[in-house]
Design a protein around this motif. Structure first.
Motif: not given
Length: 425
Positions: A86-105
């Protein structure tokens, strides 16, 4: 090490992920490590775990799959990853979410910053009040269990182009599940219940968002709950069939055609809400099924067969009341809350009357509440006629709303009025 993985495994990012997972609490995964024991586990295992991730040797633990019964039959499958994962997944999400936010609808509202069920609801009401009153309600069959992993990873790669991070994500997709003690492979689907799952679902369904935008359709999507509003029944039929074909052929997902339907707003249930129309236009309110589920939960917590102190019971009730009202407080539900309040207070009076048990104890209790002795003496002899005592006797006035509020009980109506005033002002 890739720059992206370096960010994910940075001390600051991992510390933030650790705090988030600790705050969310939750049950232990298959390794039995809990929120309370994760600190010792990290001290012993983190250095080796990080090394394995960097060398692409890390193997996430399988997800513990449990089944939660649904009120209307069937079960909801919930995945519980290990605390470390859960900690590793959350760490991934925190870095990738801002990147994908620029693409989402703009019309995707689930599990995204500064977006919520409320913002999705406001947009849907906007469509309805603009005259788009025919609704295509798309139902994706077992979405989280049927996502094509190769297709999903190609969508991830298209944006981040980072082999180390993609390898780690794919390992989570392949980590497997444990059901009734038996490990099973996961060659399709996303790790439902894991911290990564919401982000991956949005990445997958972003392709649907782009297609709907390209067609100029008015839609709202919250995770895998998608509704499209159009101006006529004929248009709704065309959209339902063409969009369903796109989802199945282009995305490789399965549309449940038995549940995918065309409805009018009054027949729609969306993210727990129902809809009604006044001379001023369309409005939302908690769907009757949502209210029934809430009432069932309160009923469960006020079972007189459950031996628990009144203080503990009130604490549990308050948690459920606050959570439910916070979710629906943007809507108009004064009448509903008033009725629920009345039933709840009646059930609490029944509990108190049962706890007093004997006539002498009931007499003592009524006197302590300020009931005149001659009335208390009479009512205390009514025995175990619980509903009669709670609704028709002096007990109703003695254990009044102010008395229960003094004991700490949150009133559904009062709490709703306060929360609603904050949200609309």
């Amino acid at each position: 090490m890739s720059k992206l993985l370096d960010q994910i495994l940075s001390r600051d990012n991992l510390l933030e992920a650790y705090k988030q997972v600790k705050a969310n609490k939750g049950s232990a995964g298959i390794d039995g490590v809990t929120v309370d024991t994760i600190d010792d586990y990290l001290r012993e295992h983190w250095k080796e775990t990080k090394k394995q991730i960097l060398e692409r040797r890390y193997k996430p633990q399988p997800v513990l799959r449990v089944e939660i019964p649904k009120p209307n039959g069937g079960v909801c499958q919930l995945g519980i990853p290990s605390m470390m994962d859960r900690i590793i997944q959350q760490a991934i999400v925190q870095v990738l979410s801002p990147i994908f936010e620029n693409h989402f609808s703009e019309y995707s509202y689930g599990f995204r910053p500064n977006r919520s069920c409320e913002t999705a609801l406001v947009k849907l009401l906007e469509y309805l009040n603009d005259g788009y009153e025919w609704i295509v309600d798309i139902d994706l069959e077992k979405f989280f269990d049927t996502v094509p992993q190769d297709r999903l990873m190609s969508l991830v790669h298209r944006v981040i182009e980072d082999g180390d991070t993609e390898s780690l994500i794919r390992k989570y997709l392949h980590s497997g599940v444990v059901i009734n003690g038996q490990r099973q492979k996961t060659l399709v689907g996303t790790p439902q219940g894991g911290n990564l799952s919401p982000l991956l679902s949005n990445i997958m369904l972003h392709e649907l968002d782009k297609e709907l935008e390209k067609r100029g359709l008015r839609f709202v999507r919250y995770a895998d709950d998608c509704v499209i509003t159009v101006g006529s029944q004929a248009a709704a039929k065309r959209v339902m069939h063409s969009v369903s074909r796109f989802i199945e052929k282009r995305l490789g997902l399965k549309v449940n055609m038995d549940k995918t339907k065309i409805v009018r707003p009054t027949k729609l249930k969306y993210i727990g809400y129902g809809f009604w129309k006044s001379p001023k236009g369309w409005h939302s309110r908690p769907h009757k099924e949502s209210v029934q589920k809430f009432v069932r939960k309160l009923k469960q917590l006020t079972s007189r067969k459950w031996s628990i102190s009144l203080s503990e019971r009130i604490t549990l009730l308050n948690s459920v009341i606050r959570g439910w009202v916070n979710y629906f407080s943007i809507t108009d539900m004064k009448t509903v809350m008033s009725k629920v309040d009345e039933r709840l207070r009646t059930r609490i009076r029944v509990i108190i009357w049962k706890q007093w048990k004997k006539k002498s104890r009931r007499l003592w209790g009524l006197l302590k509440l300020g009931v005149p002795r001659w009335i208390a003496d009479k009512v205390s002899g009514w025995g175990d006629h619980y509903q009669l005592v709670a609704q028709k006797s002096v007990l109703k006035r003695a254990i009044s709303k102010p008395v229960l509020a003094k004991r700490g009980l949150v009133g559904c109506l009062d709490y709703y009025l306060n929360r609603h005033a904050l949200k609309v002002n």
